[in-house]
Design a protein around this motif. Sequence first.
Motif, mmCIF file in Angstrom:
data_model
loop_
_atom_site.group_PDB
_atom_site.id
_atom_site.type_symbol
_atom_site.label_atom_id
_atom_site.label_comp_id
_atom_site.label_asym_id
_atom_site.label_seq_id
_atom_site.Cartn_x
_atom_site.Cartn_y
_atom_site.Cartn_z
ATOM 1 N N HIS A 71 -7.881 -0.343 7.107
ATOM 2 C CA HIS A 71 -9.056 -0.770 6.335
ATOM 3 C C HIS A 71 -9.918 0.393 5.861
ATOM 4 O O HIS A 71 -11.112 0.212 5.606
ATOM 5 C CB HIS A 71 -9.932 -1.702 7.186
ATOM 6 N N GLY A 72 -9.376 1.588 5.829
ATOM 7 C CA GLY A 72 -10.169 2.718 5.329
ATOM 8 C C GLY A 72 -11.249 3.200 6.271
ATOM 9 O O GLY A 72 -12.201 3.852 5.835
ATOM 10 N N GLN A 73 -11.127 2.901 7.556
ATOM 11 C CA GLN A 73 -12.198 3.253 8.488
ATOM 12 C C GLN A 73 -11.878 4.432 9.398
ATOM 13 O O GLN A 73 -12.781 5.023 9.979
ATOM 14 C CB GLN A 73 -12.502 2.052 9.401
ATOM 15 N N CYS A 74 -10.595 4.765 9.582
ATOM 16 C CA CYS A 74 -10.262 5.708 10.663
ATOM 17 C C CYS A 74 -9.632 7.019 10.199
ATOM 18 O O CYS A 74 -9.653 8.000 10.936
ATOM 19 C CB CYS A 74 -9.337 5.029 11.673
ATOM 20 N N GLY A 75 -9.021 7.032 9.027
ATOM 21 C CA GLY A 75 -8.417 8.275 8.522
ATOM 22 C C GLY A 75 -7.028 8.579 9.058
ATOM 23 O O GLY A 75 -6.432 9.591 8.682
ATOM 24 N N ALA A 76 -6.480 7.714 9.927
ATOM 25 C CA ALA A 76 -5.147 7.990 10.500
ATOM 26 C C ALA A 76 -4.069 8.060 9.426
ATOM 27 O O ALA A 76 -3.044 8.714 9.594
ATOM 28 C CB ALA A 76 -4.784 6.918 11.522
ATOM 29 N N GLY A 123 -2.998 16.942 -4.610
ATOM 30 C CA GLY A 123 -3.953 17.935 -4.113
ATOM 31 C C GLY A 123 -5.202 17.379 -3.480
ATOM 32 O O GLY A 123 -6.029 18.136 -2.980
ATOM 33 N N ARG A 124 -5.358 16.039 -3.491
ATOM 34 C CA ARG A 124 -6.577 15.460 -2.890
ATOM 35 C C ARG A 124 -6.187 14.537 -1.752
ATOM 36 O O ARG A 124 -5.207 13.795 -1.836
ATOM 37 C CB ARG A 124 -7.365 14.663 -3.934
ATOM 38 N N ARG A 125 -7.000 14.564 -0.699
ATOM 39 C CA ARG A 125 -6.691 13.681 0.442
ATOM 40 C C ARG A 125 -7.171 12.267 0.131
ATOM 41 O O ARG A 125 -8.248 12.083 -0.455
ATOM 42 C CB ARG A 125 -7.341 14.215 1.727
ATOM 43 N N ILE A 126 -6.367 11.304 0.534
ATOM 44 C CA ILE A 126 -6.780 9.907 0.358
ATOM 45 C C ILE A 126 -6.366 9.111 1.592
ATOM 46 O O ILE A 126 -5.475 9.520 2.347
ATOM 47 C CB ILE A 126 -6.148 9.237 -0.890
ATOM 48 N N ASN A 127 -7.022 7.975 1.770
ATOM 49 C CA ASN A 127 -6.590 7.024 2.792
ATOM 50 C C ASN A 127 -5.477 6.184 2.161
ATOM 51 O O ASN A 127 -5.740 5.356 1.284
ATOM 52 C CB ASN A 127 -7.745 6.098 3.213
ATOM 53 N N SER A 128 -4.258 6.388 2.622
ATOM 54 C CA SER A 128 -3.137 5.716 1.948
ATOM 55 C C SER A 128 -3.128 4.210 2.199
ATOM 56 O O SER A 128 -2.457 3.473 1.480
ATOM 57 C CB SER A 128 -1.808 6.340 2.361
ATOM 58 N N CYS A 129 -3.912 3.741 3.179
ATOM 59 C CA CYS A 129 -3.979 2.289 3.416
ATOM 60 C C CYS A 129 -4.846 1.603 2.366
ATOM 61 O O CYS A 129 -4.824 0.384 2.243
ATOM 62 C CB CYS A 129 -4.516 1.982 4.811
ATOM 63 N N LEU A 130 -5.628 2.373 1.630
ATOM 64 C CA LEU A 130 -6.541 1.785 0.632
ATOM 65 C C LEU A 130 -6.006 1.925 -0.786
ATOM 66 O O LEU A 130 -6.732 1.680 -1.743
ATOM 67 C CB LEU A 130 -7.914 2.462 0.705
ATOM 68 N N SER A 174 -15.486 13.949 8.900
ATOM 69 C CA SER A 174 -16.080 12.805 9.604
ATOM 70 C C SER A 174 -15.368 11.481 9.314
ATOM 71 O O SER A 174 -15.576 10.499 10.023
ATOM 72 C CB SER A 174 -17.570 12.682 9.264
ATOM 73 N N GLY A 175 -14.521 11.443 8.303
ATOM 74 C CA GLY A 175 -13.759 10.212 8.038
ATOM 75 C C GLY A 175 -12.498 10.108 8.873
ATOM 76 O O GLY A 175 -11.781 9.112 8.791
ATOM 77 N N ASN A 176 -12.226 11.117 9.675
ATOM 78 C CA ASN A 176 -11.040 11.087 10.542
ATOM 79 C C ASN A 176 -11.506 10.905 11.981
ATOM 80 O O ASN A 176 -12.063 11.819 12.590
ATOM 81 C CB ASN A 176 -10.245 12.392 10.403
ATOM 82 N N ILE A 177 -11.274 9.713 12.477
ATOM 83 C CA ILE A 177 -11.748 9.364 13.818
ATOM 84 C C ILE A 177 -10.679 9.744 14.849
ATOM 85 O O ILE A 177 -9.487 9.532 14.637
ATOM 86 C CB ILE A 177 -12.007 7.841 13.925
ATOM 87 N N CYS A 178 -11.130 10.304 15.971
ATOM 88 C CA CYS A 178 -10.215 10.604 17.077
ATOM 89 C C CYS A 178 -10.687 9.820 18.290
ATOM 90 O O CYS A 178 -11.744 10.111 18.852
ATOM 91 C CB CYS A 178 -10.208 12.092 17.393
ATOM 92 N N ARG A 179 -9.912 8.835 18.667
ATOM 93 C CA ARG A 179 -10.320 7.996 19.804
ATOM 94 C C ARG A 179 -10.287 8.776 21.116
ATOM 95 O O ARG A 179 -10.925 8.420 22.088
ATOM 96 C CB ARG A 179 -9.427 6.764 19.893
ATOM 97 N N THR A 185 0.850 -1.198 0.000
ATOM 98 C CA THR A 185 0.000 0.000 0.000
ATOM 99 C C THR A 185 0.882 1.244 0.000
ATOM 100 O O THR A 185 2.064 1.194 0.371
ATOM 101 C CB THR A 185 -0.892 0.050 1.252
ATOM 102 N N LEU A 186 0.274 2.356 -0.375
ATOM 103 C CA LEU A 186 1.021 3.616 -0.314
ATOM 104 C C LEU A 186 1.447 3.874 1.133
ATOM 105 O O LEU A 186 2.554 4.347 1.392
ATOM 106 C CB LEU A 186 0.136 4.767 -0.833
ATOM 107 N N LEU A 187 0.575 3.542 2.079
ATOM 108 C CA LEU A 187 0.915 3.727 3.502
ATOM 109 C C LEU A 187 2.181 2.964 3.873
ATOM 110 O O LEU A 187 3.103 3.520 4.493
ATOM 111 C CB LEU A 187 -0.267 3.253 4.369
ATOM 112 N N ASP A 188 2.255 1.703 3.487
ATOM 113 C CA ASP A 188 3.447 0.916 3.829
ATOM 114 C C ASP A 188 4.672 1.402 3.063
ATOM 115 O O ASP A 188 5.786 1.362 3.592
ATOM 116 C CB ASP A 188 3.192 -0.574 3.576
#
Length: 216
Positions: free
Chosen positions: A89-94, A101-108, A192-197, A69-72
Amino acid sequence: MKFDERGLRATRREVLKAGAVTVAAGVMPAGTVVAAQTDDAQDIAPASAKVAFKVNGKAHELDVDTRTTLLDALREHLHLTGTKKGCDHGQCGACTVIVDGRRINSCLSLAVMHEGSEVTTIEGLGTPQRMHPMQRAFVKHDGYQCGYCTPGQICSAVAVLDEIKAGVPSHVTADLTARPGLTTDELRERMSGNICRCGAYSNIVDAISEVAGVKA
Ligand code: FES
Ligand code: FES
């Protein structure tokens, strides 16, 4: 047992193996090196490919397993560990980064999909000595506790303000042709796609609102 079209006997295992190789060949990008079909599945080496992109203004060329993945790629290959892995898994936004120029979930997103891209991570937005205005606002408004979600929150927030400026609609914008406003509802919905525990949400909204020049 099965029979192929030449009337030869083939085991079920060989039929499945041939099918898997055919499917894999259809989805591999150009330049991918695929191991030759061999007698044993364990002899099939993982496919790898070269990918070149810029991260925080610096050019990189990586030779990666095509499943990376881009994240790894950012964390494990380039050692840019500011981008965090939360759910993977694209659930938390971390893992949010900005790509072209666009935000993405790099784990996906697979690294090999980003040939020629410009990637910005939290390390590229600012430094402790020269912080990005959004980073400064998060510090000022105490927009974090443990800080694990913070790099993703900040990358997302920077891109959110650009989205609103560009008129990209959200679920808050009833009229899709109208320009979205810089309202707290817009900011909350878009973040709302960025979760803060730790639940630092109200301070995060205060920080983003300050940078946006609106009252939270
Ligand atoms: Fe990517 Fe959670 S780690 S969305
Ligand atoms: Fe801890 Fe957000 S500050 S998860």
